[in-house]
Scaffold this motif. Structure first.
Motif, PDB file in Angstrom:
ATOM      1  N   VAL A 188       0.460  18.257 -10.635  1.00 40.83           N
ATOM      2  CA  VAL A 188      -1.256  16.819 -10.958  1.00 40.83           C
ATOM      3  C   VAL A 188      -0.071  16.074 -10.961  1.00 40.83           C
ATOM      4  N   LEU A 189      -0.646  15.174  -9.910  1.00 47.01           N
ATOM      5  CA  LEU A 189       0.678  13.440 -10.250  1.00 47.01           C
ATOM      6  C   LEU A 189      -1.064  12.733 -11.095  1.00 47.01           C
ATOM      7  N   ASN A 190      -0.731  12.025 -12.169  1.00 45.59           N
ATOM      8  CA  ASN A 190      -1.479  10.835 -12.744  1.00 45.59           C
ATOM      9  C   ASN A 190      -0.837   9.632 -12.647  1.00 45.59           C
ATOM     10  N   VAL A 191      -1.589   9.168 -11.767  1.00 43.26           N
ATOM     11  CA  VAL A 191      -0.895   7.635 -11.643  1.00 43.26           C
ATOM     12  C   VAL A 191      -1.991   6.662 -12.405  1.00 43.26           C
ATOM     13  N   GLY A 192      -2.032   6.372 -13.304  1.00 43.48           N
ATOM     14  CA  GLY A 192      -2.616   4.839 -13.868  1.00 43.48           C
ATOM     15  C   GLY A 192      -3.907   5.799 -14.400  1.00 43.48           C
ATOM     16  N   GLY A 193      -4.310   7.245 -15.176  1.00 47.65           N
ATOM     17  CA  GLY A 193      -5.788   7.583 -15.393  1.00 47.65           C
ATOM     18  C   GLY A 193      -6.283   8.214 -13.528  1.00 47.65           C
ATOM     19  N   ALA A 194      -5.750   8.034 -12.804  1.00 48.95           N
ATOM     20  CA  ALA A 194      -6.218   9.001 -11.643  1.00 48.95           C
ATOM     21  C   ALA A 194      -5.137  10.099 -10.785  1.00 48.95           C
TER      22      ALA A 194
ATOM     23  N   ASP B 190       6.050  10.663 -18.183  1.00 54.05           N
ATOM     24  CA  ASP B 190       5.417  11.845 -18.816  1.00 54.05           C
ATOM     25  C   ASP B 190       5.498  12.731 -18.883  1.00 54.05           C
ATOM     26  N   TYR B 191       5.297  14.142 -18.621  1.00 57.15           N
ATOM     27  CA  TYR B 191       4.417  15.224 -18.189  1.00 57.15           C
ATOM     28  C   TYR B 191       3.826  16.349 -19.425  1.00 57.15           C
ATOM     29  N   ASP B 192       3.187  17.117 -18.406  1.00 54.63           N
ATOM     30  CA  ASP B 192       2.247  18.273 -19.172  1.00 54.63           C
ATOM     31  C   ASP B 192       2.847  19.311 -18.920  1.00 54.63           C
ATOM     32  N   ARG B 193       3.564  19.967 -19.749  1.00 48.73           N
ATOM     33  CA  ARG B 193       3.783  21.651 -18.661  1.00 48.73           C
ATOM     34  C   ARG B 193       3.073  22.522 -18.596  1.00 48.73           C
ATOM     35  N   GLU B 194       1.902  22.648 -19.589  1.00 49.51           N
ATOM     36  CA  GLU B 194       0.915  23.544 -19.375  1.00 49.51           C
ATOM     37  C   GLU B 194       0.209  22.929 -18.232  1.00 49.51           C
ATOM     38  N   ARG B 195      -0.120  22.109 -18.180  1.00 51.22           N
ATOM     39  CA  ARG B 195      -1.503  21.579 -16.964  1.00 51.22           C
ATOM     40  C   ARG B 195      -0.431  21.701 -15.613  1.00 51.22           C
ATOM     41  N   ASN B 196       0.972  21.112 -15.998  1.00 50.57           N
ATOM     42  CA  ASN B 196       1.585  20.961 -14.939  1.00 50.57           C
ATOM     43  C   ASN B 196       1.189  19.973 -14.278  1.00 50.57           C
TER      44      ASN B 196
ATOM     45  N   TYR C 197       2.154  15.540 -14.004  1.00 52.60           N
ATOM     46  CA  TYR C 197       3.565  14.381 -14.184  1.00 52.60           C
ATOM     47  C   TYR C 197       2.816  13.292 -14.567  1.00 52.60           C
ATOM     48  N   PHE C 198       2.916  12.361 -15.534  1.00 54.54           N
ATOM     49  CA  PHE C 198       2.365  11.282 -15.501  1.00 54.54           C
ATOM     50  C   PHE C 198       2.890   9.970 -15.021  1.00 54.54           C
TER      51      PHE C 198
ATOM     52  N   ALA D 135      -3.205   0.762  -6.098  1.00 58.31           N
ATOM     53  CA  ALA D 135      -1.727  -0.048  -5.161  1.00 58.31           C
ATOM     54  C   ALA D 135      -1.707   1.940  -5.065  1.00 58.31           C
ATOM     55  N   PHE D 136      -1.496   3.409  -5.832  1.00 61.36           N
ATOM     56  CA  PHE D 136      -1.070   3.639  -5.381  1.00 61.36           C
ATOM     57  C   PHE D 136      -2.039   4.635  -4.216  1.00 61.36           C
ATOM     58  N   GLY D 137      -3.354   4.150  -4.559  1.00 60.29           N
ATOM     59  CA  GLY D 137      -4.260   5.062  -3.590  1.00 60.29           C
ATOM     60  C   GLY D 137      -3.961   4.361  -2.169  1.00 60.29           C
ATOM     61  N   PHE D 138      -3.524   2.969  -2.463  1.00 63.45           N
ATOM     62  CA  PHE D 138      -3.548   2.474  -0.342  1.00 63.45           C
ATOM     63  C   PHE D 138      -2.367   2.771  -0.522  1.00 63.45           C
TER      64      PHE D 138
END
Length: 235
Positions: A12-18, A53-59, A61-62, A69-72
């Motif tokens: 899971v990629l977490n980019v600015g909350g998305a 940052d990284y959450d290993r339990e939920r795999n 990546y923040f 911008a990342f969505g575009f």
């Protein structure tokens, strides 16, 4: 991928909350270099060099980046249309997001490339990336400050000649150029007519006036070509 929760089929990629879910296989050959680098991470230290940052339990990546911008950018790399600037976002900020994820200015739509070039031309930074060799720091700074007005003048001239909608002067210049083109075409076409040739043979002043008009038009085109060459970025 050698680091991460074992057995997880996706990340899971977490980019600015998305949040975006990607399979491990897709991650390896993902078009964005920063994302694909996650596949080769072998330790948490390697991961934190790529993301924030990284959450290993939920795999998960923040990335503390602009989510819109990342969505575009993500739509573009997935083949949905061409890359354009996000609405209500500074061109330079969007370009920084592109660089962060591994894209270049050449990936932008041509009209957006022009906007980016204009914005970067209007932005002047008065420092050098490395220490001056023979000049002192103060001398280099004063030299750059003296050169800035001339660069601004050249950029203003370039936009006046190449972008008719950039200012009132550019609109007037474009209109005058069109008038000269029309006049030159009319005189050139008229000079090939038999009636015109007969009238010019009988009336010497008519022939002289047409030559003067033609010379003025040629002078205008020559001057315009020279100025465009001088102010052009890519000569």
């Amino acid at each position: 991928m050698t680091f991460g929760r074992s057995g997880a089929a996706s990340v899971v990629l977490n980019v600015g909350g998305a949040r975006y879910s990607l399979s491990r296989e897709l991650l390896k050959d993902f078009p964005l270099r920063r994302v694909s680098r996650l596949h080769g991470c072998r330790s948490e230290r390697d991961v934190l060099e790529v993301c924030d940052d990284y959450d290993r339990e939920r795999n998960e990546y923040f990335f503390d980046r602009h989510s819109e911008a990342f969505g575009f950018i993500l739509l573009y790399v997935r083949g949905h249309g061409k890359l354009r600037f996000a609405p209500r976002m500074c061109e330079l900020s969007f370009y920084n997001e592109m660089i962060y994820w591994g894209l270049e200015g050449a990936h932008l739509e041509y009209c957006c490339q022009r906007r980016l070039d204009d914005r970067m031309s209007d932005t002047y930074t008065f420092y050098t990336a490395e220490e001056p060799g023979t000049l002192g720091r103060d001398e280099a700074r004063s030299g750059g400050a003296e050169a800035a007005p001339s660069r601004r003048w050249l950029e203003r001239m370039r936009r006046t000649f190449e972008e008719p909608t950039s200012s009132l002067a550019a609109q007037i210049l474009a209109s005058v150029s069109v008038v000269f083109v029309i006049v030159s075409m009319v005189v050139l076409c008229a000079s090939t007519l038999p009636d015109w040739r007969a009238a010019a043979a009988d009336n010497r002043s008519l022939d002289d006036r047409s030559r003067i008009i033609e010379a003025i038009c040629i002078g205008w085109f020559t001057a315009e070509c020279i100025v465009r060459f001088i102010v052009s970025k890519n000569k």
